[in-house]
Motif scaffolding. Structure first.
Motif, PDB file in Angstrom:
ATOM      1  N   THR A 292      -9.262  -8.229  -4.167  1.00  0.00           N
ATOM      2  CA  THR A 292      -9.698  -8.459  -2.752  1.00  0.00           C
ATOM      3  C   THR A 292     -10.708  -9.557  -2.545  1.00  0.00           C
ATOM      4  N   VAL A 293     -10.721  -9.957  -1.308  1.00  0.00           N
ATOM      5  CA  VAL A 293     -11.930 -10.861  -0.819  1.00  0.00           C
ATOM      6  C   VAL A 293     -12.852  -9.973   0.043  1.00  0.00           C
TER       7      VAL A 293
ATOM      8  N   ARG B  96      -8.139   2.883   2.088  1.00  0.00           N
ATOM      9  CA  ARG B  96      -8.561   1.900   1.363  1.00  0.00           C
ATOM     10  C   ARG B  96      -9.151   2.211   0.050  1.00  0.00           C
TER      11      ARG B  96
ATOM     12  N   ARG C 103      -7.003  -3.465  -6.993  1.00  0.00           N
ATOM     13  CA  ARG C 103      -6.855  -4.289  -6.113  1.00  0.00           C
ATOM     14  C   ARG C 103      -7.425  -5.813  -6.259  1.00  0.00           C
TER      15      ARG C 103
ATOM     16  N   TYR D 171       0.833  -1.122   0.221  1.00  0.00           N
ATOM     17  CA  TYR D 171       0.051  -0.104  -0.211  1.00  0.00           C
ATOM     18  C   TYR D 171       0.812   1.265  -0.005  1.00  0.00           C
TER      19      TYR D 171
ATOM     20  N   GLU E 167     -17.618  -6.011  -3.292  1.00  0.00           N
ATOM     21  CA  GLU E 167     -17.655  -4.825  -2.190  1.00  0.00           C
ATOM     22  C   GLU E 167     -18.732  -5.739  -0.930  1.00  0.00           C
ATOM     23  N   SER E 168     -17.983  -6.180   0.004  1.00  0.00           N
ATOM     24  CA  SER E 168     -18.813  -6.961   0.984  1.00  0.00           C
ATOM     25  C   SER E 168     -20.124  -6.202   1.637  1.00  0.00           C
TER      26      SER E 168
ATOM     27  N   TRP F  10      -3.639 -12.951  -2.984  1.00  0.00           N
ATOM     28  CA  TRP F  10      -4.153 -14.234  -2.708  1.00  0.00           C
ATOM     29  C   TRP F  10      -4.198 -15.219  -3.200  1.00  0.00           C
TER      30      TRP F  10
ATOM     31  N   CYS G 154     -10.258 -12.711   6.698  1.00  0.00           N
ATOM     32  CA  CYS G 154     -10.596 -11.283   6.177  1.00  0.00           C
ATOM     33  C   CYS G 154     -11.895 -10.974   6.942  1.00  0.00           C
TER      34      CYS G 154
HETATM   35  N1  LIG Z   1     -14.433  -2.823   0.147  1.00  0.00           N
HETATM   36  C1  LIG Z   1     -13.957  -4.383   0.288  1.00  0.00           C
HETATM   37  C2  LIG Z   1     -12.610  -4.274   0.724  1.00  0.00           C
HETATM   38  C3  LIG Z   1     -12.219  -5.683   1.077  1.00  0.00           C
HETATM   39  C4  LIG Z   1     -10.768  -5.858   1.314  1.00  0.00           C
HETATM   40  O1  LIG Z   1      -9.830  -5.003   1.522  1.00  0.00           O
HETATM   41  N2  LIG Z   1     -10.111  -7.183   1.590  1.00  0.00           N
HETATM   42  C5  LIG Z   1      -8.773  -7.355   2.001  1.00  0.00           C
HETATM   43  C6  LIG Z   1      -8.508  -8.558   2.851  1.00  0.00           C
HETATM   44  S1  LIG Z   1      -9.373  -8.140   4.466  1.00  0.00           S
HETATM   45  C7  LIG Z   1      -7.970  -7.557   0.712  1.00  0.00           C
HETATM   46  O2  LIG Z   1      -8.398  -8.640  -0.094  1.00  0.00           O
HETATM   47  N3  LIG Z   1      -6.915  -7.076   0.563  1.00  0.00           N
HETATM   48  C8  LIG Z   1      -6.108  -7.279  -0.612  1.00  0.00           C
HETATM   49  C9  LIG Z   1      -5.585  -6.064  -1.182  1.00  0.00           C
HETATM   50  O3  LIG Z   1      -5.788  -5.119  -0.622  1.00  0.00           O
HETATM   51  O4  LIG Z   1      -4.616  -6.071  -1.869  1.00  0.00           O
HETATM   52  C10 LIG Z   1     -14.971  -4.784   0.810  1.00  0.00           C
HETATM   53  O5  LIG Z   1     -15.583  -4.539   1.924  1.00  0.00           O
HETATM   54  O6  LIG Z   1     -15.570  -6.093   0.167  1.00  0.00           O
END
Ligand SMILES: N[C@@H](CCC(=O)N[C@@H](CS)C(=O)NCC(=O)O)C(=O)O
Length: 312
Positions: free
Chosen positions: A120-121, A25, A118, A14, A136-137, A90, A57
């Motif tokens: 992300t999960v 974020r 990014r 980051y 987006e969770s 991941w 996560c």
């Molecule tokens: N806005 C996203 C954020 C998800 C997120 O940042 N997940 C983290 C894991 S806790 C991730 O995958 N990070 C990988 C990265 O930022 O490269 C959501 O709420 O779904």
């Protein structure tokens, strides 16, 4: 750890230099919706969607809990990534079931071959149109809450119309100060950014502690989405955030109302099975080499989550 730039993976951490040491974020890139409407592009169908999560996560964890509570486990299958998030981002410890990929970023370029952003999960995949619906969770949570009711017969509502403004208010307070607040504290790269995030985090926890002395849940007498969104940060707090992210003014165990509330939520049927402390501890302590260069994972703490929560 890294990101995709026009479909090509780059191993980068980051960037906090451009924001004065603060962690910011990035917004999620895929924002479609599954809707229970005749003309909707993405309809609620059994077996159509696949959810990629990390058990470590907190954002992915929300969606796993909602999937459980809403009786969606038999309708939406799940692939869990390996807890280690290193130079490839991941990864899967075994090839994932849909394409045999070994890295989550391959799912992203499968959806959009020049994707930038990014990886992300959680990530929600549509097998029918071969794309990512959403990463987006908070929005996946809403789809799971309401759009599959006809399919499952489960009409439990964690975002009821009459409580929405109260729920939104709590979400807007808890996201920056607590959910993302622990990350802002732990990923800060200047003393000032760390202390600012730390102070907001503990002020917010104090406010929640005080609120829970008068109110059973965040919004009255019913568990809502706001509680589940808070829960996934609380359950990681003493095991990881206190030490790894230096959120060490107090532990959750020191907040008597929050501790009882967290234990009650943990004991709701189906929820404890979504909590995996091996993945949680391994992910943070092993993946963030900038914060923990030895990658040694602490053995403790002892957490007493199954004992009576004492909240009636
Ligand atoms: N806005 C996203 C954020 C998800 C997120 O940042 N997940 C983290 C894991 S806790 C991730 O995958 N990070 C990988 C990265 O930022 O490269 C959501 O709420 O779904």
């Amino acid at each position: 750890m890294g990101k995709l730039v026009e479909g090509v993976w780059h191993d980068v951490w980051y960037d906090t230099k451009s924001s004065g040491g603060k962690f910011v974020r990035e917004d999620a890139g895929f924002r479609d919706w599954i809707e229970n409407k005749p003309d909707a592009a993405f309809q609620p169908e059994s077996g159509r969607y696949h959810l990629y999560v990390s058990l470590a996560c907190p954002w992915a964890h929300r969606t796993l809990i909602m999937r459980e509570l809403k009786g969606l486990a038999g309708h939406i299958d799940v692939t869990v990534v390996s807890p280690d998030m290193l130079e490839n981002g991941w990864e899967f410890s075994q090839p994932e079931p849909l394409f045999g990929f070994t890295k989550l970023h391959e799912i992203y370029t499968q959806a959009k071959n020049d994707y930038s952003g990014r990886v992300t999960v959680p990530t929600l995949w549509d097998k029918k149109t071969n794309t990512i619906i959403s990463n987006e969770s908070s929005e996946i949570l809403r789809m799971f809450n309401s759009e599959f009711n006809d399919l499952t017969g489960n009409s439990d509502d964690y975002y009821p119309a009459d409580l929405r403004s109260e729920i939104d208010k709590w979400n807007e307070f808890i996201y920056p100060n607590i959910n993302n607040g622990v990350y802002k504290t732990g990923f800060a790269t200047t003393q000032q950014a760390y202390e600012d995030a730390f102070d907001s985090l503990f002020a917010a926890l104090d406010k929640v502690e005080q609120h829970l002395s008068q109110s059973k849940y965040l919004v009255g007498e019913k568990i809502t989405e706001a509680d589940w969104r808070l829960f996934t940060t609380l359950i990681r707090f003493d095991a990881v955030y206190v030490g790894h992210f230096k959120c060490n003014l107090k532990r959750i165990a020191d907040y008597s109302n929050i501790q009882g509330y967290m234990k009650e939520l943990y004991q709701v049927p189906g929820v404890k099975e979504t909590v995996n402390f091996d993945h949680i501890k391994r992910h943070y302590y092993f993946s963030h080499k900038g914060i923990n260069p030895t990658q040694v994972i602490p053995k403790g703490p002892e957490l007493d989550l199954d004992s009576p929560h004492g909240r009636g």
